[in-house]
Design an enzyme around this catalytic site. Structure first.
Site, PDB file in Angstrom:
ATOM      1  N   TYR A   1    -171.123  17.261  41.934  1.00 32.61           N
ATOM      2  CA  TYR A   1    -171.447  18.578  42.481  1.00 32.61           C
ATOM      3  C   TYR A   1    -170.146  19.148  43.031  1.00 32.61           C
ATOM      4  CZ  TYR A   1    -174.285  21.995  45.107  1.00 32.61           C
ATOM      5  OH  TYR A   1    -174.839  23.143  45.623  1.00 32.61           O
TER       6      TYR A   1
ATOM      7  N   ARG B   1    -170.306  33.968  38.777  1.00 31.22           N
ATOM      8  CA  ARG B   1    -169.669  33.707  40.065  1.00 31.22           C
ATOM      9  C   ARG B   1    -169.824  32.225  40.396  1.00 31.22           C
ATOM     10  NH1 ARG B   1    -169.815  32.532  45.219  1.00 31.22           N
ATOM     11  NH2 ARG B   1    -171.858  31.666  44.755  1.00 31.22           N
TER      12      ARG B   1
ATOM     13  N   LYS C   1    -176.812  21.209  39.720  1.00 30.26           N
ATOM     14  CA  LYS C   1    -177.828  21.500  40.729  1.00 30.26           C
ATOM     15  C   LYS C   1    -179.048  20.609  40.526  1.00 30.26           C
ATOM     16  CE  LYS C   1    -177.374  24.635  43.950  1.00 30.26           C
ATOM     17  NZ  LYS C   1    -176.126  24.936  44.650  1.00 30.26           N
TER      18      LYS C   1
ATOM     19  N   GLU D   1    -178.816  30.730  40.242  1.00 29.77           N
ATOM     20  CA  GLU D   1    -177.606  30.072  40.721  1.00 29.77           C
ATOM     21  C   GLU D   1    -176.348  30.791  40.245  1.00 29.77           C
ATOM     22  OE1 GLU D   1    -175.419  27.395  42.836  1.00 29.77           O
ATOM     23  OE2 GLU D   1    -177.598  27.571  42.806  1.00 29.77           O
ATOM     24  N   ASP D   2    -175.454  31.076  41.182  1.00 31.22           N
ATOM     25  CA  ASP D   2    -174.108  31.589  40.900  1.00 31.22           C
ATOM     26  C   ASP D   2    -174.088  32.868  40.071  1.00 31.22           C
ATOM     27  OD1 ASP D   2    -173.041  29.687  42.462  1.00 31.22           O
ATOM     28  OD2 ASP D   2    -172.131  28.495  40.887  1.00 31.22           O
TER      29      ASP D   2
ATOM     30  N   ASP E   1    -180.254  30.127  45.635  1.00 28.81           N
ATOM     31  CA  ASP E   1    -179.594  29.190  46.545  1.00 28.81           C
ATOM     32  C   ASP E   1    -178.382  29.808  47.221  1.00 28.81           C
ATOM     33  OD1 ASP E   1    -179.301  26.620  47.761  1.00 28.81           O
ATOM     34  OD2 ASP E   1    -177.619  26.265  46.414  1.00 28.81           O
ATOM     35  N   ASP E   2    -177.635  30.653  46.518  1.00 22.03           N
ATOM     36  CA  ASP E   2    -176.424  31.233  47.095  1.00 22.03           C
ATOM     37  C   ASP E   2    -176.748  32.152  48.265  1.00 22.03           C
ATOM     38  OD1 ASP E   2    -174.578  30.145  45.037  1.00 22.03           O
ATOM     39  OD2 ASP E   2    -175.758  31.425  43.726  1.00 22.03           O
TER      40      ASP E   2
ATOM     41  N   ASN F   1    -166.290  27.431  49.448  1.00 22.32           N
ATOM     42  CA  ASN F   1    -165.848  26.310  48.645  1.00 22.32           C
ATOM     43  C   ASN F   1    -165.427  26.824  47.273  1.00 22.32           C
ATOM     44  OD1 ASN F   1    -168.318  26.395  46.988  1.00 22.32           O
ATOM     45  ND2 ASN F   1    -169.341  25.472  48.741  1.00 22.32           N
TER      46      ASN F   1
END
Length: 566
Positions: A105, A160, A178, A249-250, A272-273, A422
């Site tokens: 991850y 992203r 994930k 996600e992203d 999640d972001d 991160n």
């Protein structure tokens, strides 16, 4: 098509034989196939004579893992193991979770994604191309799962990725990463999940000019065509798998929030972001409030980086403040949000809709020093606000510099500082610097993993505000209740579960968040709280009499099943 079915007694029936059986990552036991299984499944003579236990295989693979010379090659090794034998992969990962989570991850998965096309080995997900929208239906059909066999779908469009930007079709690795964490942390059955990449192109010229790039080679499609494709994906996925949680996600902030707002009150979905980042940040803030003995409703919070993630954090903390008795407007006034033009104020032309509730009235800063945009820069905000809590969601490395931090520390006994960006290279600050600049007074949680810091003769554990403490438990709690929606109350409950977990430890450590080795216990605690809240708020389709027993029963553990020929 999948060539196996889980039978009522827990064994697995399959029509596969010989090498075809060993090519299935869900069924392959490699040297752990017994002699009788080799006889009945057409494996006689296809393996060395020796039979190994799962424990022996774990130790053998760990030695092979250790021999890999760097993090990227370790990631590649583990991915290859995942692709050929999932029980062995998860047995290894859960036994050495602290060492291996940063490999499978964040942060190492970001490096792997950048090398996706060059290191491509095998596909275990679904690839949807905007150039062939008519193939969405067939793609899900070809995956070969029945409507009641999928609990979770993780999708990305790869625009992203972490802090490294647009990597197009390589985003499939973040979806897979994930799902690995969902299973390792919360026991989500890896046979009941689907990773999806929504390939709408890429704006990264290096990929478009790379002859080895595996995705669509044109600029990203945007506007109505993009949302029509997303709508089609959601319609097909939810129709074919009506009980599945749809995880986003992203996605870039220009799409992430509109997509979430489009569907969150219609289907069981989670970003999640935005929501996961907000929940884990809230957990750290709740713990900090306890340690500093300052109620959440009295905190002065500066958020540096007020895109979807930053405002998502603000929303989660705001909701918790409202639960403490503030009105939403009163709670919003506890935030000072900074983005590219400086402090968000109501006269800025480039405010996004989701930022407007957190924009300060321009009259408030009349006596402040103004920047070129007519707002205030970061240092001026810190001087004027005297924040008790500083949150970074900017991906601007080193933004929390010595001047900023020392200014904050002048006015607060225990400044709470959360550099959450991160990967590590994008972190707003290094914990060692933060402790040195505050004479050891800062309470810190970071988005990326950092080693403990020695300060005044003591070892200070740096808690990681890793979404992995949150989203697996949210998923598990949602699945066990077959929740119709992921509500704001369920998200707050997840953060409260983590804060309560830290309170129960009572170790005297100033760490704001758990250590990675506790991730399974944390995920179970989160799942229980989330499930309780789903039942309380009336969105649960299943209401177990014994919730803790139901959660434990549904959690998958890596062990080899009995395999029967059919």
């Amino acid at each position: 098509m999948r060539h196996f079915r889980v039978l009522p007694d827990g064994s697995v029936g399959t029509s596969l034989r010989g090498y075809q059986l060993m090519k299935s990552p869900f069924l392959n036991k490699s040297l752990a196939f017994t002699h009788s299984e080799r006889e009945t499944l057409g494996l006689t003579g296809l393996l060395p004579r020796a039979v190994m236990t799962l424990d022996q295989q774990v130790e053998l693979t760990y030695k092979q893992f250790e021999q890999q010379p760097n993090a990227l090659l370790k990631n590649i090794y583990l991915t290859a193991l995942h692709d050929r034998n999932q029980v062995l992969f998860y047995s290894l990962l859960t036994r050495y979770i602290e060492e291996m989570l940063p490999i499978v991850y964040t942060p190492t998965v970001g490096t792997a994604i950048q090398h996706y096309s060059q290191e491509f080995r095998r596909s275990l997900g679904i690839y949807l191309s905007i150039d062939q929208p008519e193939d969405i239906e067939r793609a899900f059909d070809h995956f070969g799962a029945d409507s009641d066999e999928i609990d979770l779908i993780v999708a990305t469009d790869g625009e992203r990725i972490l802090g490294i930007g647009d990597w197009g079709v390589g985003g499939i690795d973040i979806a897979n990463g994930k799902l690995v964490v969902y299973t390792a942390a919360a026991g989500i059955d890896p046979r009941r999940v689907i990773p999806v990449v929504i390939d709408v192109g890429t704006d990264r010229d290096s990929l478009l000019n790379d002859p080895l790039y595996l995705g669509i080679k044109h600029k990203r499609v945007r506007g109505e065509a993009y949302y029509a494709f997303i709508d089609r994906y959601v319609e097909v996925a939810t129709r074919k798998f009506p009980h599945a949680l749809i995880h986003w996600e992203d996605f870039a902030q220009s799409h992430a929030r509109p997509i979430l707002e489009r569907y969150k009150n219609k289907i069981c979905t989670f970003n999640d972001d935005i929501q996961g980042t907000g929940a884990i940040s809230l957990a750290a803030v709740l713990t900090a409030a306890r340690l500093t003995k300052m109620p959440l409703s009295e905190q002065r919070i500066v958020i540096f980086g007020s895109g979807s993630a930053g405002i998502g954090i603000a929303e989660q903390i705001r909701d918790a403040m409202v639960r403490e008795g503030l009105t939403p407007k009163q709670a919003q006034k506890r935030f000072w949000c900074i983005d590219r033009p400086g402090l968000l104020i109501d006269t800025l032309d480039e405010l996004r809709d989701f930022q407007r509730p957190y924009a300060r009235a321009h009259e408030e800063i009349d006596h402040w020093t103004h920047n070129k945009q007519g707002s205030a820069d970061f240092l001026e905000v810190v001087k004027q606000v005297k924040p008790t809590l500083l949150i970074g969601a900017s991906t601007v490395a080193g933004a929390f510099n010595e001047v900023i931090v020392k200014e904050m520390a002048k006015h607060v006994k225990h400044p709470v500082i959360l550099p959450l960006s991160n990967p590590t290279s994008a972190s707003e600050a290094v914990p060692e610097d933060l402790l040195r600049w505050t004479e050891g007074r800062a309470l810190i949680a970071t988005g990326s993993p950092f080693d403990p810091v020695s300060m005044n003769g003591q070892k200070v554990i740096i808690g990681q505000a890793n979404n992995a403490f949150v989203f697996p438990g949210i998923g598990l709690g949602t699945i066990v209740t077959r929740a119709l929606r992921v509500t704001d109350g369920m998200l707050v409950a997840s953060a409260e579960a983590i804060a309560e977990f830290m309170d129960q430890k009572k170790t005297g450590s100033p760490s704001l968040l758990p250590e990675v080795k506790a991730i399974t216990n944390v995920s179970k605690a989160v799942a229980l709280k989330v499930a309780e809240k789903a039942i309380e708020e009336g969105v649960a389709r299943i209401m177990p009499d014994d919730l803790e027993k139901a959660v434990s029963k549904i959690m998958w553990t890596p062990s080899y099943p009995n395999i029967r020929p059919v």
